[in-house]
Write a protein that holds these residues in place. Structure first.
Motif, PDB file in Angstrom:
ATOM      1  N   LEU A 165      50.847  47.452  43.598  1.00  0.00           N
ATOM      2  CA  LEU A 165      49.248  48.017  43.545  1.00  0.00           C
ATOM      3  C   LEU A 165      49.196  49.113  42.780  1.00  0.00           C
ATOM      4  CD1 LEU A 165      48.228  47.827  47.428  1.00  0.00           C
ATOM      5  CD2 LEU A 165      47.356  46.440  45.650  1.00  0.00           C
ATOM      6  N   ALA A 166      49.908  50.143  42.839  1.00  0.00           N
ATOM      7  CA  ALA A 166      49.863  51.300  41.837  1.00  0.00           C
ATOM      8  C   ALA A 166      50.247  50.638  40.201  1.00  0.00           C
ATOM      9  CB  ALA A 166      50.793  52.209  42.011  1.00  0.00           C
ATOM     10  N   GLY A 167      50.893  49.823  40.238  1.00  0.00           N
ATOM     11  CA  GLY A 167      51.430  49.611  39.042  1.00  0.00           C
ATOM     12  C   GLY A 167      50.524  48.595  38.216  1.00  0.00           C
ATOM     13  N   ALA A 168      49.699  47.800  38.909  1.00  0.00           N
ATOM     14  CA  ALA A 168      48.597  47.083  38.567  1.00  0.00           C
ATOM     15  C   ALA A 168      47.315  47.679  38.453  1.00  0.00           C
ATOM     16  CB  ALA A 168      48.408  45.782  39.459  1.00  0.00           C
ATOM     17  N   GLY A 169      47.284  48.890  39.046  1.00  0.00           N
ATOM     18  CA  GLY A 169      46.117  49.799  38.843  1.00  0.00           C
ATOM     19  C   GLY A 169      44.969  49.021  39.961  1.00  0.00           C
ATOM     20  N   ALA A 191      24.234  24.908  40.660  1.00  0.00           N
ATOM     21  CA  ALA A 191      24.311  26.244  41.242  1.00  0.00           C
ATOM     22  C   ALA A 191      25.426  27.010  40.949  1.00  0.00           C
ATOM     23  CB  ALA A 191      24.496  26.225  43.030  1.00  0.00           C
ATOM     24  N   VAL A 192      25.404  28.454  40.586  1.00  0.00           N
ATOM     25  CA  VAL A 192      26.303  29.118  40.312  1.00  0.00           C
ATOM     26  C   VAL A 192      27.482  29.657  41.703  1.00  0.00           C
ATOM     27  CG1 VAL A 192      27.243  31.267  39.129  1.00  0.00           C
ATOM     28  CG2 VAL A 192      25.346  29.736  38.299  1.00  0.00           C
ATOM     29  N   THR A 193      28.362  29.271  41.855  1.00  0.00           N
ATOM     30  CA  THR A 193      29.193  29.470  43.079  1.00  0.00           C
ATOM     31  C   THR A 193      30.236  30.562  42.658  1.00  0.00           C
ATOM     32  OG1 THR A 193      30.610  27.678  42.856  1.00  0.00           O
ATOM     33  CG2 THR A 193      28.619  27.345  44.223  1.00  0.00           C
ATOM     34  N   PHE A 194      30.797  31.044  43.820  1.00  0.00           N
ATOM     35  CA  PHE A 194      32.041  32.007  43.447  1.00  0.00           C
ATOM     36  C   PHE A 194      33.216  31.377  42.675  1.00  0.00           C
ATOM     37  CE2 PHE A 194      29.859  34.488  46.912  1.00  0.00           C
ATOM     38  CZ  PHE A 194      29.874  35.782  46.059  1.00  0.00           C
ATOM     39  N   SER A 195      33.376  30.210  43.078  1.00  0.00           N
ATOM     40  CA  SER A 195      34.436  29.211  42.401  1.00  0.00           C
ATOM     41  C   SER A 195      34.327  29.168  40.839  1.00  0.00           C
ATOM     42  CB  SER A 195      34.177  27.814  42.719  1.00  0.00           C
ATOM     43  OG  SER A 195      33.201  27.165  42.673  1.00  0.00           O
ATOM     44  N   HIS A 196      33.075  29.617  40.390  1.00  0.00           N
ATOM     45  CA  HIS A 196      33.167  29.722  38.704  1.00  0.00           C
ATOM     46  C   HIS A 196      33.820  31.074  38.361  1.00  0.00           C
ATOM     47  CE1 HIS A 196      29.804  26.657  39.279  1.00  0.00           C
ATOM     48  NE2 HIS A 196      29.801  26.483  38.154  1.00  0.00           N
ATOM     49  N   LEU A 197      33.898  31.909  39.139  1.00  0.00           N
ATOM     50  CA  LEU A 197      34.732  33.144  38.615  1.00  0.00           C
ATOM     51  C   LEU A 197      35.910  33.536  39.046  1.00  0.00           C
ATOM     52  CD1 LEU A 197      31.264  35.198  38.685  1.00  0.00           C
ATOM     53  CD2 LEU A 197      32.322  33.921  36.760  1.00  0.00           C
ATOM     54  N   VAL A 198      36.487  32.623  40.117  1.00  0.00           N
ATOM     55  CA  VAL A 198      37.582  33.039  40.780  1.00  0.00           C
ATOM     56  C   VAL A 198      38.800  33.345  40.102  1.00  0.00           C
ATOM     57  CG1 VAL A 198      38.513  30.684  40.542  1.00  0.00           C
ATOM     58  CG2 VAL A 198      39.174  31.926  42.719  1.00  0.00           C
ATOM     59  N   GLU A 199      39.684  34.512  40.253  1.00  0.00           N
ATOM     60  CA  GLU A 199      40.891  34.796  39.822  1.00  0.00           C
ATOM     61  C   GLU A 199      42.020  34.496  40.889  1.00  0.00           C
ATOM     62  OE1 GLU A 199      39.895  38.838  38.281  1.00  0.00           O
ATOM     63  OE2 GLU A 199      37.930  38.511  38.447  1.00  0.00           O
ATOM     64  N   ALA A 200      42.796  33.576  40.314  1.00  0.00           N
ATOM     65  CA  ALA A 200      44.024  33.212  41.186  1.00  0.00           C
ATOM     66  C   ALA A 200      45.004  34.055  41.464  1.00  0.00           C
ATOM     67  CB  ALA A 200      43.975  31.703  41.075  1.00  0.00           C
ATOM     68  N   ASP A 201      45.157  34.667  40.029  1.00  0.00           N
ATOM     69  CA  ASP A 201      46.562  35.608  39.745  1.00  0.00           C
ATOM     70  C   ASP A 201      46.474  37.012  40.051  1.00  0.00           C
ATOM     71  OD1 ASP A 201      44.733  36.177  37.828  1.00  0.00           O
ATOM     72  OD2 ASP A 201      45.837  36.164  36.229  1.00  0.00           O
ATOM     73  N   LEU A 207      44.429  45.126  51.992  1.00  0.00           N
ATOM     74  CA  LEU A 207      45.264  46.234  52.213  1.00  0.00           C
ATOM     75  C   LEU A 207      44.988  47.184  51.052  1.00  0.00           C
ATOM     76  CD1 LEU A 207      48.060  47.603  53.178  1.00  0.00           C
ATOM     77  CD2 LEU A 207      49.082  46.315  51.311  1.00  0.00           C
ATOM     78  N   PHE A 208      44.620  48.517  51.550  1.00  0.00           N
ATOM     79  CA  PHE A 208      44.142  49.521  50.542  1.00  0.00           C
ATOM     80  C   PHE A 208      45.258  50.508  50.178  1.00  0.00           C
ATOM     81  CE2 PHE A 208      40.252  47.997  51.971  1.00  0.00           C
ATOM     82  CZ  PHE A 208      39.308  48.324  50.798  1.00  0.00           C
ATOM     83  N   LEU A 209      45.606  50.755  49.116  1.00  0.00           N
ATOM     84  CA  LEU A 209      46.712  51.697  48.465  1.00  0.00           C
ATOM     85  C   LEU A 209      46.573  52.973  49.274  1.00  0.00           C
ATOM     86  CD1 LEU A 209      49.195  52.164  46.879  1.00  0.00           C
ATOM     87  CD2 LEU A 209      47.490  52.780  44.825  1.00  0.00           C
ATOM     88  N   SER A 210      45.572  53.565  49.468  1.00  0.00           N
ATOM     89  CA  SER A 210      44.970  54.755  49.974  1.00  0.00           C
ATOM     90  C   SER A 210      45.660  54.937  51.442  1.00  0.00           C
ATOM     91  CB  SER A 210      43.667  55.027  50.027  1.00  0.00           C
ATOM     92  OG  SER A 210      42.971  53.942  50.518  1.00  0.00           O
TER      93      SER A 210
END
Length: 227
Positions: free
Chosen positions: A29-33, A2-12, A49-52
């Motif tokens: 947030l603004a600096g990282a876009g 099975a393809v789970t979310f763990s296959h595509l996780v972005e920890a950074d 948390l939303f920048l807006s």
């Protein structure tokens, strides 16, 4: 497997702690876009948390004294890392942010998965890009079976890399069948599929598109010679 979310996780991906300086979060947030980022209370995921929300109604950055509070967060569903990706694509696509958070059954944060990462993964799975061509065949309610179309394609020295289908027509009785195929002569494949009576709704551009007419005449001549 099975393809789970763990296959595509972005920890950074950027993540903030409850009670951290609001100005620092907004600048990061603004600096990282990034449109939004998860907020944690210790290891526990609280919300996004939303920048807006940080900059809305302001003429500048938040003051240095302001801290992140729970009232500034939006309740965004967190997916478990072991949840199946394909079973959740529709809900992920409707998410307001470009990422969805991951948390285990106890609510501990486990990273995010971005829409960009998912799109790239799906593109790889259907063999989009180099090395294949797209062929969409329209099948009316009384049309041919999928197995017959696959057999016809393979009889024309083509390999099917991937395929899927979706309903079409006023009542959804027909279907569009999408193929990614690999063949040394895509022009010949398309023309033969049309000769078999299938309705081609779309096909990729032929390589050497300027020579289509000449190639067709050559094929007709070869067919005549074979007879």
């Amino acid at each position: 497997m099975a393809v789970t979310f763990s296959h595509l996780v972005e920890a950074d991906f950027p993540v903030f702690a409850l009670g951290s300086p609001t100005a620092e979060a907004a600048r990061r947030l603004a600096g990282a876009g990034c449109v939004c980022a998860p907020v944690l209370d210790g290891e526990r995921y609280l919300g996004m948390l939303f920048l807006s929300a940080l900059l809305g109604g302001r003429k500048g950055w938040p003051t240095a004294r302001e801290k992140l509070g729970a009232e500034q967060l939006e309740a965004v569903r967190a997916y478990r890392p072991d949840e199946q990706l394909f079973d959740n694509l529709i809900s992920v696509a409707s998410a307001k942010c470009g990422v969805v958070p991951l948390a285990d059954v106890e609510g501990r944060y486990a990273g995010v998965v971005s829409s960009k990462r998912i799109l790239g993964f799906l593109a790889e799975r259907i063999h989009s890009g180099e090395g294949g061509s797209t062929l969409e065949i329209e099948v009316p309610p009384t049309g041919a079976k999928l197995s017959e179309i696959i057999e016809t394609i393979e009889k024309n020295d083509a390999s099917i890399l991937s395929f899927t289908s979706w309903p079409t027509g006023a009542a959804g009785g027909g279907s569009i069948i999408f193929f990614r195929v690999a063949t040394h002569d895509f022009f010949r494949l398309v023309r033969n599929i049309e000769n078999y009576g299938y309705i081609i709704r779309y096909h990729s551009i032929f390589p050497d598109a300027g020579y289509d007419e000449l190639r067709e005449k050559a094929l007709e001549f070869i067919h005549y010679m074979d007879m």
